[in-house]
Design an enzyme around this catalytic site. Sequence first.
Site, PDB file in Angstrom:
ATOM      1  N   ASP A 143     -12.035 -59.172  97.806  1.00 15.79           N
ATOM      2  CA  ASP A 143     -10.668 -58.969  97.314  1.00 15.79           C
ATOM      3  C   ASP A 143      -9.927 -60.316  97.334  1.00 15.79           C
ATOM      4  O   ASP A 143      -8.991 -60.505  98.120  1.00 15.79           O
ATOM      5  CB  ASP A 143      -9.958 -57.924  98.191  1.00 15.79           C
ATOM      6  CG  ASP A 143      -8.570 -57.589  97.675  1.00 15.79           C
ATOM      7  OD1 ASP A 143      -8.289 -57.836  96.481  1.00 15.79           O
ATOM      8  OD2 ASP A 143      -7.757 -57.082  98.475  1.00 15.79           O
ATOM      9  N   ARG A 176      -8.624 -48.558  99.138  1.00 15.17           N
ATOM     10  CA  ARG A 176      -9.119 -48.585 100.525  1.00 15.17           C
ATOM     11  C   ARG A 176      -9.631 -47.206 100.916  1.00 15.17           C
ATOM     12  O   ARG A 176     -10.682 -47.077 101.547  1.00 15.17           O
ATOM     13  CB  ARG A 176      -7.972 -48.969 101.466  1.00 15.17           C
ATOM     14  CG  ARG A 176      -7.533 -50.388 101.349  1.00 15.17           C
ATOM     15  CD  ARG A 176      -6.268 -50.612 102.164  1.00 15.17           C
ATOM     16  NE  ARG A 176      -5.827 -51.983 102.016  1.00 15.17           N
ATOM     17  CZ  ARG A 176      -4.558 -52.351 101.916  1.00 15.17           C
ATOM     18  NH1 ARG A 176      -3.600 -51.446 101.970  1.00 15.17           N
ATOM     19  NH2 ARG A 176      -4.244 -53.618 101.779  1.00 15.17           N
ATOM     20  N   CYS A 179      -7.160 -59.619  90.998  1.00 15.04           N
ATOM     21  CA  CYS A 179      -5.734 -59.306  90.827  1.00 15.04           C
ATOM     22  C   CYS A 179      -5.106 -60.279  89.837  1.00 15.04           C
ATOM     23  O   CYS A 179      -3.896 -60.455  89.817  1.00 15.04           O
ATOM     24  CB  CYS A 179      -5.002 -59.298  92.162  1.00 15.04           C
ATOM     25  SG  CYS A 179      -5.072 -60.858  93.035  1.00 15.04           S
ATOM     26  N   ASP A 213     -11.325 -64.013 106.696  1.00 18.55           N
ATOM     27  CA  ASP A 213     -10.125 -64.491 106.009  1.00 18.55           C
ATOM     28  C   ASP A 213      -9.829 -65.893 106.530  1.00 18.55           C
ATOM     29  O   ASP A 213     -10.095 -66.200 107.694  1.00 18.55           O
ATOM     30  CB  ASP A 213      -8.927 -63.559 106.273  1.00 18.55           C
ATOM     31  CG  ASP A 213      -7.829 -63.744 105.235  1.00 18.55           C
ATOM     32  OD1 ASP A 213      -7.668 -62.868 104.372  1.00 18.55           O
ATOM     33  OD2 ASP A 213      -7.134 -64.790 105.275  1.00 18.55           O
ATOM     34  N   SER A 214      -9.273 -66.737 105.675  1.00 15.14           N
ATOM     35  CA  SER A 214      -9.020 -68.119 106.085  1.00 15.14           C
ATOM     36  C   SER A 214      -7.685 -68.276 106.810  1.00 15.14           C
ATOM     37  O   SER A 214      -7.421 -69.309 107.405  1.00 15.14           O
ATOM     38  CB  SER A 214      -9.059 -69.042 104.859  1.00 15.14           C
ATOM     39  OG  SER A 214      -8.118 -68.582 103.911  1.00 15.14           O
TER      40      SER A 214
HETATM   41  N1  SAH Z   1      -7.978 -57.274 101.150  1.00 15.78           N
HETATM   42  C1  SAH Z   1      -6.655 -57.545 101.678  1.00 15.78           C
HETATM   43  C2  SAH Z   1      -5.791 -58.365 100.746  1.00 15.78           C
HETATM   44  C3  SAH Z   1      -6.406 -59.670 100.315  1.00 15.78           C
HETATM   45  S1  SAH Z   1      -5.268 -60.840  99.749  1.00 15.78           S
HETATM   46  C4  SAH Z   1      -5.972 -56.253 102.055  1.00 15.78           C
HETATM   47  O1  SAH Z   1      -6.545 -55.182 101.825  1.00 15.78           O
HETATM   48  O2  SAH Z   1      -4.859 -56.298 102.552  1.00 15.78           O
HETATM   49  C5  SAH Z   1      -6.230 -62.275  99.722  1.00 15.78           C
HETATM   50  C6  SAH Z   1      -6.567 -62.848 101.096  1.00 15.78           C
HETATM   51  O3  SAH Z   1      -7.468 -63.924 100.891  1.00 15.78           O
HETATM   52  C7  SAH Z   1      -5.419 -63.427 101.885  1.00 15.78           C
HETATM   53  O4  SAH Z   1      -5.355 -62.820 103.134  1.00 15.78           O
HETATM   54  C8  SAH Z   1      -5.748 -64.926 102.049  1.00 15.78           C
HETATM   55  O5  SAH Z   1      -5.416 -65.435 103.331  1.00 15.78           O
HETATM   56  C9  SAH Z   1      -7.236 -64.928 101.860  1.00 15.78           C
HETATM   57  N2  SAH Z   1      -7.854 -66.150 101.318  1.00 15.78           N
HETATM   58  C10 SAH Z   1      -7.445 -66.905 100.276  1.00 15.78           C
HETATM   59  N3  SAH Z   1      -8.369 -67.849  99.996  1.00 15.78           N
HETATM   60  C11 SAH Z   1      -9.380 -67.677 100.890  1.00 15.78           C
HETATM   61  C12 SAH Z   1     -10.625 -68.315 101.104  1.00 15.78           C
HETATM   62  N4  SAH Z   1     -11.026 -69.330 100.337  1.00 15.78           N
HETATM   63  N5  SAH Z   1     -11.416 -67.862 102.102  1.00 15.78           N
HETATM   64  C13 SAH Z   1     -11.020 -66.849 102.884  1.00 15.78           C
HETATM   65  N6  SAH Z   1      -9.859 -66.194 102.718  1.00 15.78           N
HETATM   66  C14 SAH Z   1      -9.051 -66.594 101.747  1.00 15.78           C
END
Ligand code: SAH
Length: 395
Positions: free
Chosen positions: A299, A211, A339, A249-250
């Site tokens: 991510d 980040r 990840c 985010d979903s």
């Molecule tokens: N970038 C974030 C961590 C991401 S973790 C940080 O820096 O903290 C992955 C995220 O993807 C989660 O918050 C989850 O809610 C979201 N997610 C999972 N599938 C998704 C989708 N199809 N569309 C949008 N968000 C999604």
Amino acid sequence: MVEIKLRKGKEKAVLQRHPWVFSGALEKIMGTPENGDVVKVINASNEFLAYGYFNNQSRVAVRLLEWDETKVINEDWYAQKINAAIALRAHLLSNKETNAYRLIFSEADFLPGLIVDKYADFLSVQILSTGIETVKGTIIDILSKVLKPKGIFDRSDATARTHEGITAENGLLWGEAPAEFIAVKENGITYHINIAEGQKSGFYCDQRDNRRILAEYAKGKSVLDCFSYSGGFSLNAFKNGATMVTSVDSSALAIETLKQNLVLNKFNKNEHIEIQSDVNKQLRIFKEEGKKFDIVILDPPKYAPSRSAVDRAARAYKDLNRLALMLLENGGLLATFSCSGAVDIETFKQIIAWAALDAGKEVQVIKQFSQPEDHPVRLSFPEGEYLKGLLLRVL
Ligand code: SAH
């Protein structure tokens, strides 16, 4: 102590200090150990190899802890391992800008199945092996004495437990229960964390360094943060002068927490758009609208939980990256992460190369990302390396 003899030739990985013994490597179990018991692993000539946790429910039949025969796996041994893990992170503990990090990272700290994250005055614990579950009381006792937290919370609700044949747990283990949201700091930015219900153990502290690095490119730029969770990348970009940040985010809780975090850090809400939606769907909408960004961050969650899922995951990564690349003009940046431990960096590069080709974009790698030092990787345990990422420039 029960002895477990390995089949001839199967001791090689143990000698190389790999911490997993698969069930197929076992020749004979001398006795009837309970799952979670510490057993002595010996070779076909009855020579000592290592001590480890036994579990007949798991594909990993023994999780190795100790390769020194003279050691006794007792309370002192656990205290020594826990203190060693904390000592290795001493300079992080004294960092005034950050008070959220991983104190114990399972195999990397010789405690297979134990993850401990520190969030300000609270600890969030994940117990993912039967062995650690068996000595949970001892571990909690040591953690409370050594770290003197306000409370220790159990977030052992990961699917990894089901592979070990143990049920999910979520609740207070020791001390005071954390408030619904507690404030932590990372890179000088304040975040609200919901320890009981947030994802994973509450926060993704493994992206701390990435980040900060990515934010260096954000000044004066429009940023699209996909899979934003509580806004880690978004907030760092703002701090470094991004002009407009869009977070997708979903999860409703993720978006709710992100909104709180914008207020906590007094960022201008007029320069931020949060969208609760599926990223794949949203990227298609942006494409149809002809929308462009200077920087796009991807991510996503773990697409490949195991090796057998890599092909399917590769298709998902490719499609996602192809869509993201189409929202960038020449000179634009894509920060893309995986990840999935089962997808190594070379495979990941190949997938992104295909995505770029399909998107009709020429890209160059300008940086490679990995996991931070509080998530170290033992070279004898390459499976511990899970987080990887690329910073690409569209030419
Ligand atoms: N970038 C974030 C961590 C991401 S973790 C940080 O820096 O903290 C992955 C995220 O993807 C989660 O918050 C989850 O809610 C979201 N997610 C999972 N599938 C998704 C989708 N199809 N569309 C949008 N968000 C999604």
